[in-house]
Design an enzyme around this catalytic site. Structure first.
Site, PDB file in Angstrom:
ATOM      1  N   CYS A 114    -176.490  16.226  34.292  1.00 41.14           N
ATOM      2  CA  CYS A 114    -175.787  15.813  35.516  1.00 41.14           C
ATOM      3  C   CYS A 114    -176.021  16.761  36.697  1.00 41.14           C
ATOM      4  O   CYS A 114    -175.664  16.434  37.825  1.00 41.14           O
ATOM      5  CB  CYS A 114    -174.296  15.675  35.252  1.00 41.14           C
ATOM      6  SG  CYS A 114    -173.921  14.477  33.974  1.00 41.14           S
ATOM      7  N   HIS A 259    -169.661  16.565  41.676  1.00 43.77           N
ATOM      8  CA  HIS A 259    -170.220  15.649  40.679  1.00 43.77           C
ATOM      9  C   HIS A 259    -169.195  14.563  40.379  1.00 43.77           C
ATOM     10  O   HIS A 259    -168.022  14.854  40.131  1.00 43.77           O
ATOM     11  CB  HIS A 259    -170.550  16.449  39.411  1.00 43.77           C
ATOM     12  CG  HIS A 259    -170.974  15.593  38.263  1.00 43.77           C
ATOM     13  ND1 HIS A 259    -171.836  14.533  38.407  1.00 43.77           N
ATOM     14  CD2 HIS A 259    -170.640  15.632  36.939  1.00 43.77           C
ATOM     15  CE1 HIS A 259    -172.016  13.963  37.235  1.00 43.77           C
ATOM     16  NE2 HIS A 259    -171.303  14.604  36.325  1.00 43.77           N
ATOM     17  N   ASN A 289    -169.940   7.754  36.078  1.00 47.33           N
ATOM     18  CA  ASN A 289    -170.760   8.972  36.088  1.00 47.33           C
ATOM     19  C   ASN A 289    -172.229   8.572  35.920  1.00 47.33           C
ATOM     20  O   ASN A 289    -172.629   8.133  34.845  1.00 47.33           O
ATOM     21  CB  ASN A 289    -170.297   9.881  34.944  1.00 47.33           C
ATOM     22  CG  ASN A 289    -171.079  11.181  34.863  1.00 47.33           C
ATOM     23  OD1 ASN A 289    -172.095  11.365  35.543  1.00 47.33           O
ATOM     24  ND2 ASN A 289    -170.611  12.089  34.028  1.00 47.33           N
TER      25      ASN A 289
HETATM   26  N1  COA Z   1    -159.465   3.699  25.729  1.00 40.65           N
HETATM   27  C1  COA Z   1    -158.316   3.926  25.108  1.00 40.65           C
HETATM   28  N2  COA Z   1    -158.085   5.026  24.352  1.00 40.65           N
HETATM   29  C2  COA Z   1    -159.092   5.914  24.283  1.00 40.65           C
HETATM   30  C3  COA Z   1    -160.327   5.741  24.909  1.00 40.65           C
HETATM   31  C4  COA Z   1    -160.496   4.573  25.662  1.00 40.65           C
HETATM   32  N3  COA Z   1    -161.634   4.299  26.328  1.00 40.65           N
HETATM   33  N4  COA Z   1    -161.113   6.790  24.648  1.00 40.65           N
HETATM   34  C5  COA Z   1    -160.402   7.620  23.855  1.00 40.65           C
HETATM   35  N5  COA Z   1    -159.186   7.091  23.625  1.00 40.65           N
HETATM   36  C6  COA Z   1    -158.086   7.642  22.849  1.00 40.65           C
HETATM   37  C7  COA Z   1    -158.523   8.666  21.853  1.00 40.65           C
HETATM   38  O1  COA Z   1    -158.979   8.054  20.676  1.00 40.65           O
HETATM   39  C8  COA Z   1    -157.246   9.453  21.640  1.00 40.65           C
HETATM   40  O2  COA Z   1    -156.447   8.761  20.766  1.00 40.65           O
HETATM   41  P1  COA Z   1    -155.589   9.536  19.636  1.00 40.65           P
HETATM   42  O3  COA Z   1    -154.663  10.449  20.397  1.00 40.65           O
HETATM   43  O4  COA Z   1    -154.896   8.439  18.930  1.00 40.65           O
HETATM   44  O5  COA Z   1    -156.597  10.270  18.823  1.00 40.65           O
HETATM   45  C9  COA Z   1    -156.567   9.408  22.994  1.00 40.65           C
HETATM   46  O6  COA Z   1    -157.193   8.331  23.720  1.00 40.65           O
HETATM   47  C10 COA Z   1    -156.671  10.697  23.767  1.00 40.65           C
HETATM   48  O7  COA Z   1    -158.003  11.026  23.844  1.00 40.65           O
HETATM   49  P2  COA Z   1    -158.420  12.339  24.529  1.00 40.65           P
HETATM   50  O8  COA Z   1    -159.886  12.470  24.370  1.00 40.65           O
HETATM   51  O9  COA Z   1    -157.566  13.473  24.096  1.00 40.65           O
HETATM   52  O10 COA Z   1    -158.087  11.996  26.074  1.00 40.65           O
HETATM   53  P3  COA Z   1    -158.256  12.897  27.313  1.00 40.65           P
HETATM   54  O11 COA Z   1    -156.972  12.936  28.038  1.00 40.65           O
HETATM   55  O12 COA Z   1    -158.924  14.191  27.007  1.00 40.65           O
HETATM   56  O13 COA Z   1    -159.297  12.053  28.197  1.00 40.65           O
HETATM   57  C11 COA Z   1    -161.621  12.024  28.784  1.00 40.65           C
HETATM   58  C12 COA Z   1    -160.580  11.766  27.698  1.00 40.65           C
HETATM   59  C13 COA Z   1    -163.005  11.765  28.181  1.00 40.65           C
HETATM   60  C14 COA Z   1    -161.403  11.055  29.932  1.00 40.65           C
HETATM   61  C15 COA Z   1    -161.485  13.480  29.276  1.00 40.65           C
HETATM   62  O14 COA Z   1    -161.524  14.365  28.191  1.00 40.65           O
HETATM   63  C16 COA Z   1    -162.555  13.855  30.229  1.00 40.65           C
HETATM   64  O15 COA Z   1    -162.540  13.444  31.362  1.00 40.65           O
HETATM   65  N6  COA Z   1    -163.538  14.692  29.810  1.00 40.65           N
HETATM   66  C17 COA Z   1    -164.681  15.023  30.602  1.00 40.65           C
HETATM   67  C18 COA Z   1    -165.719  13.994  30.347  1.00 40.65           C
HETATM   68  C19 COA Z   1    -166.823  14.015  31.353  1.00 40.65           C
HETATM   69  O16 COA Z   1    -166.625  13.662  32.482  1.00 40.65           O
HETATM   70  N7  COA Z   1    -168.012  14.420  30.922  1.00 40.65           N
HETATM   71  C20 COA Z   1    -169.177  14.441  31.701  1.00 40.65           C
HETATM   72  C21 COA Z   1    -169.228  15.725  32.456  1.00 40.65           C
HETATM   73  S1  COA Z   1    -170.811  15.940  33.091  1.00 40.65           S
END
Ligand code: COA
Length: 332
Positions: A114, A259, A289
Site C-alpha cells: 500500500c 492512505h 482500500n
Molecule cells: N462482518 C461482520 N463481522 C465480522 C466481519 C465482517 N465483515 N469481519 C470480522 N468480523 C467479526 C470477527 O469474526 C469478530 O467476531 P468474534 O468477536 O465473534 O470473533 C468480530 O467481528 C471482531 O473482529 P475484529 O477483527 O476484532 O474487529 P476489529 O474491530 O478489529 O475490526 C478491522 C476489524 C479489520 C476492520 C480492523 O482490525 C482494521 O481496520 N484493521 C486494519 C486493516 C487494514 O486496513 N489493513 C490494511 C492496512 S494497509
C-alpha cells in the site's frame, strides 16, 4: 543533492463495476452496519473480466499525460508500483510501455504494497537527479480483487481495485501552472512485522505444483487488529517527522491525504497529527482500500475536484504490508 522535482500531471482510473455493502451481505455473513462502523467503506470498484493492472494503469497514464500536456513518446522511464501485476514476467511496466506504444525506455515494477506510490515517487526523484531531462511516468495500481478470497468476510469487505498516475520531471522553468513541487519523501520498512499481512501462495517460498488447487495463502491474510495499531503509529510518526524535517508545523498543512485503508485509521492518524477533519481528504467510502493506488487516486481526485488549490501544502501518508510506510510533502 536532490534535483527539485515536480508532479506535472495527475490521472486516475477505477473500474466501472461497484461492489456495495449490500452485495457483500449476500456473499458472506456480514452487514452494512458492521462494515460502515469498522471501516467507513460503503462500496468498492472491482475489475471486470479483461480489466487488469496494466489496462487500468494505461487509462490512468493517458489521463496524467493529457493533464501534463505531454505525449507518451516524451516519456523516458516507466515505473509501476503494484503487488498485483498482470504476470510475474513480463513486468507490468514493460507491458504498460508496450501499450503506450513506446520501446527502448527503462521500465520496472516496484513492490511496496500500500506504500507503493511513495516508493515509486522517491525512485522517480532519484532518476531525475541522475538524469535531469527525465520525464517519468509513475503509476500505482492494484487489482486487489485478484488476491481476495470472497468467502473471507474479514478481508473481502476492505479492498477495491484502481489505478493512479503521475508524471514526474525536474522543476524546470516550463513547468505548467498547477504542477506540484515535491518537497520531500520519507520511506521506511520493518520486515520483522511481515507476517502480519501476507500473500505467500505462488511465491518461491510457497510454490504451487501443476494442477494443485490454490490454498488460502494465495489470498490476502491479515491480522487486522495488529495491522491497525502499527498503521496508526507508523503513519502518524512519519508524517510528523517529514513536517519537522522540513520546518513546517501541522497548521501550515492545507490538505492531508492519508492512505485510504479505512476511516477509523484515518481518524486516528488525523487525531494524532491534530489535523482538523476539514483538511483531511477521504474517498475510502467509495473505493475501499486500493493498496498502492490509494493515495495517488486520492491526490488526483482531490486536485481535480478543487479540494487541493494552487499554493496548497499537501501532506501524504502511507502504510502497507512488509511493513512499509512513508510520507511526502507536495506544494501545489
Ligand atoms: N462482518 C461482520 N463481522 C465480522 C466481519 C465482517 N465483515 N469481519 C470480522 N468480523 C467479526 C470477527 O469474526 C469478530 O467476531 P468474534 O468477536 O465473534 O470473533 C468480530 O467481528 C471482531 O473482529 P475484529 O477483527 O476484532 O474487529 P476489529 O474491530 O478489529 O475490526 C478491522 C476489524 C479489520 C476492520 C480492523 O482490525 C482494521 O481496520 N484493521 C486494519 C486493516 C487494514 O486496513 N489493513 C490494511 C492496512 S494497509
Amino acid at each position: 543533492m536532490t534535483t527539485p522535482c515536480i508532479i506535472r500531471g495527475l490521472g486516475h482510473c477505477v473500474p466501472e463495476t461497484r461492489l456495495t455493502n449490500a452485495d457483500l451481505e449476500r456473499m458472506v455473513d456480514t452487514n452494512d452496519e458492521w462494515i460502515t462502523s469498522r471501516t467507513g467503506i460503503k462500496e468498492r470498484r472491482i475489475a471486470a473480466k479483461g480489466e487488469t493492472c496494466v489496462s487500468l494503469s494505461h487509462q490512468a497514464a493517458l489521463k496524467a499525460l493529457e493533464n501534463a500536456g505531454m505525449r507518451a513518446e516524451e516519456l523516458t522511464h516507466i515505473l509501476v508500483a503494484t503487488f498485483s501485476p498482470d504476470a510475474v514476467i513480463p513486468s507490468a511496466a514493460c507491458m504498460l510501455a508496450d501499450r503506450l506504444g513506446i520501446t527502448g525506455r527503462m521500465a520496472m515494477d516496484i513492490s511496496a504494497a500500500c506504500s507503493g506510490f511513495l516508493f515509486a515517487l522517491e525512485t522517480a526523484r532519484a532518476f531525475v537527479t541522475l538524469h535531469p531531462q527525465a520525464k517519468i511516468l509513475v503509476t500505482a495500481t492494484d487489482v486487489v480483487s485478484s488476491r481476495v478470497d470472497y468467502t473471507d468476510r474479514s478481508i473481502c469487505v476492505l479492498f477495491g481495485d484502481g489505478a493512479g498516475a503521475a508524471i514526474v520531471t525536474a522543476a524546470d522553468a516550463a513547468a505548467p501552472a498547477g504542477s506540484g513541487r515535491v518537497l520531500d519523501v520519507l520511506l521506511a520498512t520493518d520486515g520483522s512485522m511481515g507476517e502480519l499481512l501476507t500473500i505467500k501462495g505462488g511465491g518461491s517460498g510457497t510454490p504451487y505444483k501443476l494442477g494443485e488447487a490454490v490454498r488460502s495463502d494465495f489470498f490476502v491474510q491479515m491480522n487486522g487488529r495488529e495491522v491497525y495499531k502499527h498503521a496508526v503509529r507508523a503513519m502518524s510518526g512519519i508524517c510528523k517527522t517529514v513536517l519537522e524535517k522540513n520546518g513546517f508545523t501541522k497548521d501550515q498543512v492545507d490538505v492531508f491525504i492519508p492512505h485510504q485503508a479505512n476511516l477509523r485509521i484515518i481518524d486516528a492518524v488525523g487525531a494524532r497529527l491534530e489535523m482538523p477533519a476539514e483538511k483531511v481528504f477521504t474517498n475510502v467510502q467509495k473505493y475501499g482500500n486500493t493498496s498502492a493506488a490509494s493515495v495517488i487516486i486520492a491526490l488526483s481526485e482531490a486536485r481535480a475536484e478543487g479540494f487541493i488549490k494552487d499554493g496548497d501544502l499537501v501532506l501524504l501518508g502511507t502504510f502497507g504490508g512488509g511493513f512499509t510506510w512513508g510520507s511526502a510533502l507536495v506544494r501545489f
